[in-house]
Design a protein around this motif. Structure first.
Motif, PDB file in Angstrom:
ATOM      1  N   GLU A 336       0.833  -1.209   0.000  1.00  0.00           N
ATOM      2  CA  GLU A 336       0.000   0.000   0.000  1.00  0.00           C
ATOM      3  C   GLU A 336       0.868   1.259   0.000  1.00  0.00           C
ATOM      4  O   GLU A 336       0.594   2.220  -0.728  1.00  0.00           O
ATOM      5  N   ARG A 337       1.902   1.250   0.835  1.00  0.00           N
ATOM      6  CA  ARG A 337       2.793   2.410   0.889  1.00  0.00           C
ATOM      7  C   ARG A 337       3.540   2.582  -0.437  1.00  0.00           C
ATOM      8  O   ARG A 337       3.758   3.702  -0.901  1.00  0.00           O
ATOM      9  N   GLU A 338       3.910   1.465  -1.014  1.00  0.00           N
ATOM     10  CA  GLU A 338       4.617   1.529  -2.289  1.00  0.00           C
ATOM     11  C   GLU A 338       3.727   2.109  -3.379  1.00  0.00           C
ATOM     12  O   GLU A 338       4.153   2.978  -4.164  1.00  0.00           O
ATOM     13  N   ASP A 339       2.469   1.631  -3.424  1.00  0.00           N
ATOM     14  CA  ASP A 339       1.542   2.140  -4.433  1.00  0.00           C
ATOM     15  C   ASP A 339       1.258   3.621  -4.220  1.00  0.00           C
ATOM     16  O   ASP A 339       1.006   4.374  -5.190  1.00  0.00           O
ATOM     17  N   ALA A 340       1.275   4.030  -2.948  1.00  0.00           N
ATOM     18  CA  ALA A 340       1.014   5.444  -2.656  1.00  0.00           C
ATOM     19  C   ALA A 340       2.249   6.311  -2.866  1.00  0.00           C
ATOM     20  O   ALA A 340       2.173   7.539  -2.748  1.00  0.00           O
ATOM     21  N   GLY A 341       3.385   5.689  -3.173  1.00  0.00           N
ATOM     22  CA  GLY A 341       4.600   6.449  -3.398  1.00  0.00           C
ATOM     23  C   GLY A 341       5.342   6.791  -2.122  1.00  0.00           C
ATOM     24  O   GLY A 341       6.319   7.557  -2.156  1.00  0.00           O
ATOM     25  N   ASP A 342       4.919   6.219  -0.999  1.00  0.00           N
ATOM     26  CA  ASP A 342       5.602   6.459   0.269  1.00  0.00           C
ATOM     27  C   ASP A 342       6.705   5.422   0.393  1.00  0.00           C
ATOM     28  O   ASP A 342       6.595   4.432   1.105  1.00  0.00           O
ATOM     29  N   ALA A 349       8.539  -1.244   6.170  1.00  0.00           N
ATOM     30  CA  ALA A 349       7.703  -2.437   6.372  1.00  0.00           C
ATOM     31  C   ALA A 349       8.440  -3.689   5.925  1.00  0.00           C
ATOM     32  O   ALA A 349       8.435  -4.721   6.615  1.00  0.00           O
ATOM     33  N   PHE A 350       9.100  -3.611   4.771  1.00  0.00           N
ATOM     34  CA  PHE A 350       9.875  -4.772   4.306  1.00  0.00           C
ATOM     35  C   PHE A 350      11.033  -5.084   5.245  1.00  0.00           C
ATOM     36  O   PHE A 350      11.367  -6.252   5.471  1.00  0.00           O
ATOM     37  N   ASP A 411       5.173  -4.722 -12.884  1.00  0.00           N
ATOM     38  CA  ASP A 411       4.371  -4.870 -11.662  1.00  0.00           C
ATOM     39  C   ASP A 411       4.087  -3.537 -10.997  1.00  0.00           C
ATOM     40  O   ASP A 411       3.365  -3.475 -10.001  1.00  0.00           O
ATOM     41  N   ALA A 412       4.664  -2.484 -11.540  1.00  0.00           N
ATOM     42  CA  ALA A 412       4.523  -1.169 -10.920  1.00  0.00           C
ATOM     43  C   ALA A 412       3.082  -0.701 -10.967  1.00  0.00           C
ATOM     44  O   ALA A 412       2.366  -0.923 -11.942  1.00  0.00           O
ATOM     45  N   ARG A 413       2.684  -0.093  -9.847  1.00  0.00           N
ATOM     46  CA  ARG A 413       1.318   0.431  -9.760  1.00  0.00           C
ATOM     47  C   ARG A 413       1.337   1.771  -9.060  1.00  0.00           C
ATOM     48  O   ARG A 413       2.379   2.212  -8.566  1.00  0.00           O
TER      49      ARG A 413
END
Length: 502
Positions: A336-342, A349-350, A411-413
């Motif tokens: 979710e953070r990745e998709d939001a650009g955070d 998290a990872f 896979d980028a979103r």
């Protein structure tokens, strides 16, 4: 003392009353013990007195000193036997001892007869045998009254032995009856048991064993009904109902064969059932994701049974699934953070996932991907912030390579995909030439850096990629002119003239 005249003597003929209680066959065998004993004692005393009067009194009158000297010591309660004429002293002593022993045997006989009649109800189970014994005792009485003490002693002893045999047989019958009753109870045959205990009570009416056994036999049908109900309840899977039936049965007869074992088994079933229910609650909570509740249940069980394999497995599974759930939450949060650009939050998290398990591939890949995407976004943001730099061929080539790498990440979103799309649009615009119109005075030498020397002219149009350009004008005797422009579609003509004289 003078010798008395034979005419003065009074001859007393002794009666022949029997000393035992068996003289009359047709009378009842059971007599009160006090009456029986008193009668025997009176008869014995009377017989002794008569014998002394008839046999010993004349000798005592004629030779009192000799009678006194020859008289053996005896019990004060027993009559004294005087020496008879013509009987040696040693033989006299043997006769007196035989008489005393006969009296003692008779006393034992009378006491045992009383016990058989009053305590063992001998008439109900040994009447004929007792009658035969009494016949022999009557014969002993006759011999005693005739003065044949030695033979009387033999018969009294034989009668006593026979009477003891009758008693022993009664005790054997009693023990056999008790044993038969107990066996019948164990085999759950209440009718046979009741009959056996009644046989025992016929011999010993006051027997506690007999009375208890008979009561158990009378209650056993109800006990057996309760046991059957308990077994049905167990088959239905209702151990608590079975326990109630068993406890009721035990209250009626706690000695029922197998009842304590059945109670122990049912109580164990109840414990096992309660244990299964607790385990079920724990695993249900685990399935619902309530890990704290599941852990509490399993730890409570292990506090009572530290070696419980099911609880140990449940607790281990709870820990595993709790860890998996935490990893899944962190994974979802990272995406979710990745998709939001955070990027920073996603990367954190990872990193937490890798602290739990450093070998989780998705977290390793995610961390690498995020680092790569973060770098790509940073570079694309640089170009997006200064698109004019793309006018240089080398820079444009670098930007084109960056775009290709970014677009390969299929896979980028979310925000990343938006940045890539924005960057691609920028490059699309940057590679399409637009018109640059230059206006001069036909005297100024014009040069466009990274394009070339254009010479002098009044007006000239060029097709260049949008971007940042530097235009320089020079003329002899004049100061050079320098202009920085950012070329864009629809841009107005640019004037370049050297007009300031040196």
């Amino acid at each position: 003392m003078t010798q008395s005249d034979p005419a003065d003597r009074v001859t007393i003929v002794p009666t022949t009353a029997p000393l035992t209680q068996g003289g009359q066959r047709n009378r009842a065998l059971s007599l009160p013990s006090a009456r029986t004993l008193s009668f025997a004692v009176v008869v014995l005393l009377l017989a002794g007195v008569l014998a002394w009067v008839v046999i010993a009194l004349p000798q005592n009158v004629e030779a009192p000193e000799a009678a006194i000297a020859d008289a053996p010591p005896s019990d004060a309660a027993a009559p004294v036997r005087s020496a008879e004429p013509g009987i040696p002293p040693f033989r006299q002593l043997e006769l007196e001892r035989a008489e005393a022993e006969a009296r003692e045997a008779l006393g034992h006989f009378v006491e045992l007869q009383r016990a058989l009649e009053e305590d063992m109800n001998v008439e109900a189970w040994g009447g004929p045998a007792l009658a035969a014994v009494l016949d022999r005792a009557t014969e002993a009485d006759r011999l005693f009254l005739e003065g044949d003490y030695e033979q009387a002693l033999v018969e009294y002893a034989g009668a006593l032995a026979d009477l003891e045999a009758v008693r022993d047989r009664g005790e054997t019958l009693y023990r056999d009856a008790i044993a038969r009753g107990r066996t019948a109870l164990d085999e759950r045959r209440p009718g046979h048991a009741a009959g056996a205990f009644e046989d025992a009570l016929a011999i010993h009416p006051d027997s506690v064993e007999g009375r208890t056994g008979k009561t158990r036999a009378e209650r056993q049908p109800e006990v057996l009904d309760l046991l059957r109900e308990a077994e049905r309840a167990r088959l239905r899977g209702a151990p608590r109902k079975a326990l109630a039936f068993l406890e009721q049965a035990r209250s009626l007869d706690r000695l029922t064969a197998g009842i304590d074992t059945a109670l122990a088994e049912v109580r164990a079933e109840i414990v096992r059932e309660a244990h299964r229910q607790r385990l079920s609650r724990g695993f249900t909570a685990l399935e619902q994701g309530d890990f704290d509740a599941a852990e509490t249940v399993f730890r409570d069980i292990l506090a009572e049974r530290s070696d419980d394999a099911a609880a140990q497995a449940g607790l281990a599974q709870t820990e595993r699934e709790r860890t998996i759930a935490r990893i899944n939450r962190l994974h979802e949060e990272a995406r979710e953070r990745e998709d939001a650009g955070d990027w920073e939050a996603a990367l954190a998290a990872f990193e937490q996932v890798l602290k739990i398990d450093a070998n989780l591939q998705f977290a390793r890949d995610g961390r690498m991907r995020l680092r790569r995407r973060a770098q790509a976004v940073q570079e694309m943001q640089h170009y997006l912030a200064d698109p004019a730099a793309l006018s240089e061929d080398a820079v444009f080539a670098q930007a084109r390579a960056l775009l290709e790498r970014a677009q390969a990440d299929t896979d980028a979103r979310g925000a990343y995909r938006g940045t890539v799309e924005e960057f691609a649009a920028l490059l699309s615009l940057a590679e399409v030439p637009v018109e640059l119109v230059l206006v001069s005075d036909n005297a100024t030498e014009v040069t466009v850096y990274r394009v070339g020397r254009l010479g002098s002219f009044e007006r000239r149009a060029l097709q260049l990629r949008p971007g940042r350009y530097t235009i320089v004008g020079s003329r002899a005797g004049c100061r050079d002119v320098r202009k920085e422009i950012v070329l864009d579609a629809g841009m107005a003509p640019v004037t370049i003239r050297c007009e300031e004289r040196i």
